[in-house]
Design a protein around this motif. Structure first.
Motif, PDB file in Angstrom:
ATOM      1  N   PHE A  16       1.010  -1.193   0.059  1.00  0.00           N
ATOM      2  CA  PHE A  16       0.072   0.016   0.062  1.00  0.00           C
ATOM      3  C   PHE A  16       0.953   1.224  -0.098  1.00  0.00           C
ATOM      4  N   GLY A  17       1.920   1.351   0.526  1.00  0.00           N
ATOM      5  CA  GLY A  17       2.860   2.446   0.589  1.00  0.00           C
ATOM      6  C   GLY A  17       3.484   2.536  -0.808  1.00  0.00           C
ATOM      7  N   ALA A  18       3.672   1.589  -1.471  1.00  0.00           N
ATOM      8  CA  ALA A  18       3.765   1.788  -3.109  1.00  0.00           C
ATOM      9  C   ALA A  18       2.889   2.469  -3.740  1.00  0.00           C
ATOM     10  N   LEU A  19       1.789   1.861  -3.581  1.00  0.00           N
ATOM     11  CA  LEU A  19       0.549   2.529  -4.154  1.00  0.00           C
ATOM     12  C   LEU A  19       0.629   3.986  -3.649  1.00  0.00           C
ATOM     13  N   LEU A  20       0.797   4.510  -2.599  1.00  0.00           N
ATOM     14  CA  LEU A  20       0.801   5.610  -2.337  1.00  0.00           C
ATOM     15  C   LEU A  20       1.911   6.647  -2.870  1.00  0.00           C
ATOM     16  N   VAL A  21       3.060   6.031  -2.794  1.00  0.00           N
ATOM     17  CA  VAL A  21       4.068   6.994  -3.433  1.00  0.00           C
ATOM     18  C   VAL A  21       3.821   7.151  -4.907  1.00  0.00           C
ATOM     19  N   VAL A  22       3.290   6.002  -5.556  1.00  0.00           N
ATOM     20  CA  VAL A  22       3.018   6.295  -7.096  1.00  0.00           C
ATOM     21  C   VAL A  22       2.273   6.978  -7.487  1.00  0.00           C
ATOM     22  N   LEU A  48       6.091  11.441   3.984  1.00  0.00           N
ATOM     23  CA  LEU A  48       5.507  10.350   5.021  1.00  0.00           C
ATOM     24  C   LEU A  48       5.592   9.037   4.402  1.00  0.00           C
ATOM     25  N   ALA A  49       4.976   8.919   3.224  1.00  0.00           N
ATOM     26  CA  ALA A  49       4.804   7.962   2.166  1.00  0.00           C
ATOM     27  C   ALA A  49       6.043   7.269   2.091  1.00  0.00           C
ATOM     28  N   GLY A  54      10.460   3.279   2.977  1.00  0.00           N
ATOM     29  CA  GLY A  54      11.677   2.860   3.465  1.00  0.00           C
ATOM     30  C   GLY A  54      11.720   1.972   4.600  1.00  0.00           C
ATOM     31  N   LEU A  55      10.929   2.418   5.628  1.00  0.00           N
ATOM     32  CA  LEU A  55      10.819   2.024   6.995  1.00  0.00           C
ATOM     33  C   LEU A  55      10.304   0.383   6.812  1.00  0.00           C
ATOM     34  N   LEU A  95      13.392  15.058  -2.324  1.00  0.00           N
ATOM     35  CA  LEU A  95      12.645  15.952  -3.341  1.00  0.00           C
ATOM     36  C   LEU A  95      11.542  16.639  -2.370  1.00  0.00           C
ATOM     37  N   MET A  96      10.774  15.870  -1.675  1.00  0.00           N
ATOM     38  CA  MET A  96       9.571  16.158  -0.782  1.00  0.00           C
ATOM     39  C   MET A  96      10.033  17.340   0.223  1.00  0.00           C
ATOM     40  N   THR A  97      11.172  16.782   0.859  1.00  0.00           N
ATOM     41  CA  THR A  97      11.632  17.790   1.837  1.00  0.00           C
ATOM     42  C   THR A  97      12.021  19.311   1.348  1.00  0.00           C
ATOM     43  N   SER A  98      12.588  19.257   0.019  1.00  0.00           N
ATOM     44  CA  SER A  98      12.989  20.503  -0.390  1.00  0.00           C
ATOM     45  C   SER A  98      11.624  21.128  -0.877  1.00  0.00           C
TER      46      SER A  98
END
Ligand code: HEM
Length: 136
Positions: A16-22, A48-49, A54-55, A95-98
């Protein structure tokens, strides 16, 4: 049975994490293409996703280490695929942090580039996942 269940549950979160990041990165890219700016809250969600991905990925290794007292024995193509995935998480989170730090002042083309980058890294990680799966 216990360890297998742990792997399966981690895999559920990881999938589901993969689904979220994509999905979220792609949506952010679409918004940026329309020359709008995805909100900071949205960028925080995607960050966060990426971190959760990574976690949960690292948790696979931790479960193996705890039950077998060694890390997963992978090498060659599987190791390259894993390194690609770790790099994608670092890149996507960066990228998201920047975006969170400076996104407000960016031009629309810079925004498009960053969201395209996050989408591309998510797709690359998804591709690497298939190689990790079948070469390990
Ligand atoms: C630090 C980063 C990551 C680590 C350490 C990691 C690790 C893993 C591990 C150990 C597996 C199980 C492999 C197997 O079944 O043999 C896995 C599966 C998977 N990973 Fe990751 N992963 C990471 C990032 C990602 C990212 C960013 C994505 C997608 C955007 C992703 C998508 C998947 C998918 C879809 C699977 C299931 C593959 C399958 O069983 O066919 N992973 N990952």
């Amino acid at each position: 049975m216990g360890t297998l269940l742990e792997y399966a549950l981690i895999q559920v979160l990881h999938n589901f994490g993969a689904l979220l990041v994509v999905g979220l990165s792609g949506y952010g890219f679409r918004v940026a293409l329309l020359r709008h700016s995805p909100s900071q809250t949205f960028a925080l969600f995607v960050l966060l996703a990426w971190l959760a991905q990574g976690l949960t990925g690292a948790t696979f290794g931790w479960v193996t280490y705890r039950s077998d007292h060694r890390l997963p024995d992978i090498h060659g193509i599987a190791m390259i695929a894993l390194m690609i995935k770790v790099s994608c998480v670092c890149g996507g989170a960066g990228l998201m942090t920047s975006c969170l730090g400076w996104g407000g002042a960016w031009s629309s083309s810079r925004r498009m580039l960053v969201w395209a980058g996050s989408t591309g890294l998510a797709c690359l990680a998804l591709t690497a996942a298939a190689f990790l799966r079948w070469f390990s």
